[in-house]
Design a protein around this motif. Sequence first.
Motif, short mmCIF file in Angstrom:
data_model
loop_
_atom_site.label_atom_id
_atom_site.label_comp_id
_atom_site.label_asym_id
_atom_site.label_seq_id
_atom_site.Cartn_x
_atom_site.Cartn_y
_atom_site.Cartn_z
N ARG A 141 -3.86 7.76 -1.92
CA ARG A 141 -3.73 6.46 -1.15
C ARG A 141 -3.62 5.57 -2.55
O ARG A 141 -4.62 5.76 -3.70
CB ARG A 141 -4.53 5.81 -0.34
N GLU B 29 -2.91 1.01 -3.75
CA GLU B 29 -2.35 -0.42 -3.38
C GLU B 29 -2.12 -1.04 -4.70
O GLU B 29 -2.64 -0.95 -5.56
CB GLU B 29 -3.41 -1.41 -2.56
N LEU C 235 0.89 5.88 0.20
CA LEU C 235 0.07 7.10 0.33
C LEU C 235 1.18 8.26 0.10
O LEU C 235 2.32 8.16 0.33
CB LEU C 235 -0.27 7.38 1.76
N THR D 80 0.70 -1.01 -0.01
CA THR D 80 -0.12 -0.11 0.07
C THR D 80 0.89 1.05 -0.02
O THR D 80 1.99 1.27 0.51
CB THR D 80 -0.94 -0.07 1.16
#
Length: 453
Positions: A428, A430, A417, A415
């Motif tokens: 964000r 992933e 950010l 993930t």
Amino acid sequence: MPANPPAASPPESKRVMLATDLIPLGERALRGILDHVIAVGDEAETTYLEVKSSLDLGSRAGVAKIAKFLLGAANRRPHEAVRHFHGYAVLVIGAQKSSAPGVPRGVEAHELEDRLRPYLGPQFPAFEFGRIGIDAKNEVLFVIAQPPVEGQTIFPCHKSFQGDHRRDSLDDGAIYVRGASNTRPARAGEVLALVERSRGGGKPPIDLDVDIRGSIGRVDRLDEVLGRLYDFEEEKFAKRREPEQSSFASTSALLASSIPGGGRPPTAEERAERLEVWRSRKPTHIAQGRAHFIGVGLDGVGIEIVSRDRFIAKPQLIVTFHNCEAFDFLESDDTDYEKLVKPILRRRDLFGIDLAQDALQLTPPAYPVSWRNQGGDVEVVLTPESLRPNIPWTSDRDDYVILARDPQASAVSATWLLTEDGSDGITRGELQVTTADLIDAADLFKATFSPDR
């Protein structure tokens, strides 16, 4: 009449044409701009290109001229600016028609930025510098302004400067814009247009592509093999004779450190004391040996970032690899069996310095990559100076190695950010990262530490 008379100069309309459908970054693009300036001189100046044949970059007057260009470039209207150079604007310093004398080398970008900041103010957009060397002492310098975007504020001048000519002066609070071939104070209609720009809904949303370069490693029987190597070291020390010739033991014996020669051999009491100290520190030694094993045995990992259609100033990207662990990447030349298996008796050089002492790892203070093991995950922090629209930024693959904690995992999740300087927003995302083929730790040991590798 000479045998080869010089060709007649082509008409103005036939001279070097400047391609403005490219981004003016990189040596190839900058050389094209320089060739155009040398071909046509001051006639090259437009709303997106300004030329100074010479400029004293150490003087207040020289710095003020650069500041004026940057202020004018920042106060352009996005739909007009994007027609050329994808919205960028360029100031060329040290070139003129028919020649490029350059300016003295040695101008540091950060020093010039510090001199410009009082005129530009704290919220001014990032800008970049380019260089093309002319000779050992001189270079052509390029100051590259970023594309304006809807939602940007108006950028006024923050400091006055009185030049020898009124056209070179700056006034605190004045708003400057790019004219057809110069930078001048804004007219009423231009100020109103900039007010509308500032109401344009802010910057477009961030659209980021994040990809992993390299592989997440998988190693089976890692703790078992390390345990066997350390057991072998203790057995060798205790028995003072060759171990049984299994294929694994023979490899270990071949590469194991020799007992130090020369001088008085340690007494039985000294040997027992050293063995006891080594045993007490064995968990630490194994952890350090494990880090060295993976660091030299596996390939490094890098991260590629692409910002789609948007400039991002001073970003911070945090990528978390879940259920993984990271180690310093080490070159194959760093392979050292004594760092894999801490010997009970260590070799020393002529000066008594431990040959297996770890080298000091130095990282430049502004290096844009850092990482740490956080809980059961790996956290990588990237801080590039900027992300340019649609231009990949990739970290090097010699910073760290990542190992999946589960050897049977065919993929790990990651993930990320992103935060941007001057903005409270967080973007964000992933992704799933495919792991490398599973390798047995004994095979990795032989491939990495074998003398014939």
